[in-house]
Design an enzyme around this catalytic site. Sequence first.
Site, PDB file in Angstrom:
ATOM      1  N   ASP A 198      40.949  34.573  43.616  1.00  0.00           N
ATOM      2  CA  ASP A 198      40.382  35.857  43.199  1.00  0.00           C
ATOM      3  C   ASP A 198      40.566  36.816  44.379  1.00  0.00           C
ATOM      4  O   ASP A 198      39.877  36.716  45.393  1.00  0.00           O
ATOM      5  CB  ASP A 198      38.902  35.639  42.860  1.00  0.00           C
ATOM      6  CG  ASP A 198      38.156  36.964  42.673  1.00  0.00           C
ATOM      7  OD1 ASP A 198      38.752  38.023  42.904  1.00  0.00           O
ATOM      8  OD2 ASP A 198      36.960  36.909  42.312  1.00  0.00           O
ATOM      9  N   CYS A 362      26.568  40.653  42.218  1.00  0.00           N
ATOM     10  CA  CYS A 362      27.171  39.722  41.242  1.00  0.00           C
ATOM     11  C   CYS A 362      27.526  38.396  41.904  1.00  0.00           C
ATOM     12  O   CYS A 362      28.558  37.777  41.566  1.00  0.00           O
ATOM     13  CB  CYS A 362      28.403  40.319  40.567  1.00  0.00           C
ATOM     14  SG  CYS A 362      28.049  41.809  39.641  1.00  0.00           S
TER      15      CYS A 362
HETATM   16  N1  7TS Z   1      35.794  39.118  42.125  1.00  0.00           N
HETATM   17  C1  7TS Z   1      35.448  39.762  43.239  1.00  0.00           C
HETATM   18  C2  7TS Z   1      35.587  39.106  44.568  1.00  0.00           C
HETATM   19  C3  7TS Z   1      34.969  41.080  43.133  1.00  0.00           C
HETATM   20  O1  7TS Z   1      34.647  41.746  44.247  1.00  0.00           O
HETATM   21  C4  7TS Z   1      34.844  41.695  41.857  1.00  0.00           C
HETATM   22  C5  7TS Z   1      34.258  43.064  41.701  1.00  0.00           C
HETATM   23  C6  7TS Z   1      35.254  40.959  40.738  1.00  0.00           C
HETATM   24  C7  7TS Z   1      35.703  39.681  40.909  1.00  0.00           C
HETATM   25  C8  7TS Z   1      35.237  41.548  39.365  1.00  0.00           C
HETATM   26  O2  7TS Z   1      36.130  42.601  39.289  1.00  0.00           O
HETATM   27  P1  7TS Z   1      36.237  43.541  37.988  1.00  0.00           P
HETATM   28  O3  7TS Z   1      37.092  44.669  38.434  1.00  0.00           O
HETATM   29  O4  7TS Z   1      36.844  42.718  36.914  1.00  0.00           O
HETATM   30  O5  7TS Z   1      34.823  43.949  37.673  1.00  0.00           O
HETATM   31  N2  7TS Z   1      33.290  43.356  42.683  1.00  0.00           N
HETATM   32  C9  7TS Z   1      32.321  44.300  42.602  1.00  0.00           C
HETATM   33  C10 7TS Z   1      31.351  44.482  43.622  1.00  0.00           C
HETATM   34  O6  7TS Z   1      31.283  43.825  44.663  1.00  0.00           O
HETATM   35  N3  7TS Z   1      30.533  45.470  43.250  1.00  0.00           N
HETATM   36  O7  7TS Z   1      30.923  45.923  42.045  1.00  0.00           O
HETATM   37  C11 7TS Z   1      32.055  45.205  41.631  1.00  0.00           C
END
Ligand code: 7TS
Length: 404
Positions: A198, A362
């Site tokens: 990720d 999260c």
């Molecule tokens: N994995 C990581 C490490 C992340 O930082 C995020 C989003 C996601 C997965 C999910 O990404 P999305 O674009 O599909 O939502 N991180 C954050 C955060 O730290 N604050 O808001 C979104």
Amino acid sequence: MLDIQKIRADFPILSQTVNGKPLVYFDNGATSQKPQVVIDAEVKYYQEINANIHRGVHTLSQLATDAYEVSRGKVKDHINAKFAHEVLFTSGTTHGINLVSNGFASILKPGDEVVVSSLEHHSNIVPWQMLCERTGAVLRVIPIDQNGELILSEFDALLSEKTKIVTVNHISNALGVINPIKYIIEKAHAVGAAVLIDGAQAVPHLKPDVQDLDCDFYAFSGHKMCGPTGTGILYGKEEWLNKLPPYQGGGEMIKEVTFEKTTYADLPHKFEAGTPNIAGGIVLGTAIDYLNEVGFENIQKYEEELLEHATKRLSEIEGIRIYGNTKNKASVVSFNIDGIHPYDVGSIIDKLGIAVRTGHHCAQPIMNFFCIPGTIRASFSFYNTKQEIDQMVDAVKKAQTMLS
Ligand code: 7TS
């Protein structure tokens, strides 16, 4: 050396005031701000070439298709994928991870194991839990220590011939810790497991090389790297993408449809059903061009300075605890102040124009590990300055006085 004032002028939002104060934007972990070239490219697409892609003989459709595929090529070069068809457009990291976890439903048997880490964002935990519930596979978790580092001896001990996939983030969004993913990939491959990385928090800070890493999948979002929301990329090795079934059925992902049988299109279209975020996909390429113009070496060097400055200045505050104390860290500082709820600090400093995220980011298992409800997270980008960090430190001190 970066000319920060020149760079800041590229981002119109940074000259705004919020609550009557100049905006200090330290919530880059949630989403980055967008440079004018990205905003312009989005407008230009709709003004000049808007049409659906991969269909139709008309000129606009061809222009839109070409621009979309040029962008795919830019991403391929950026992450050093072997083939452009290993680069799938998604709506974001969450979409990319779910695409892979759903595909693994056709591979896993009861008793097989999926390894995740304690440092994951919920979007790299929940899809795997759902997969385990569906297949009878077992979820295993790599623990962390008090510094927020993965305990690699425990990871080694988790691996066996039952391990089918290992999935970890490149950089923790909650703590900024950079994980030793090369080690993890090598060890996982040694037992025959696939590896998904990720990269959501990594791509704003560095340029990943998927061939050098030798990961099987690498997922990231466009919006954390100066691109539009609702965009993302899933890189997958050709052999894996051929092995996995399609995630969604629909238009554009088929070779032939009859009521008796449907055959699927070749990569990457097999995984790109329906009308995608065409403008977003094209403009993601513009964002990547912009970042490469700034230069990731420059970005990394400067962000290291910001991290060092923030860590030093914040450490002056009495009763502060910073989570994630590792040598290998990106420009994210997660902290708490003794006896004060992170939300209260966040609300007070917002009144002073400073945007940080408070809460569990999260990543609730990390908060549970440290027995805290959440943290205050300041996540820096290359357009931030040391002076802004000083402003934040003053604001946090003010909040501390008010709340004690
Ligand atoms: N994995 C990581 C490490 C992340 O930082 C995020 C989003 C996601 C997965 C999910 O990404 P999305 O674009 O599909 O939502 N991180 C954050 C955060 O730290 N604050 O808001 C979104």
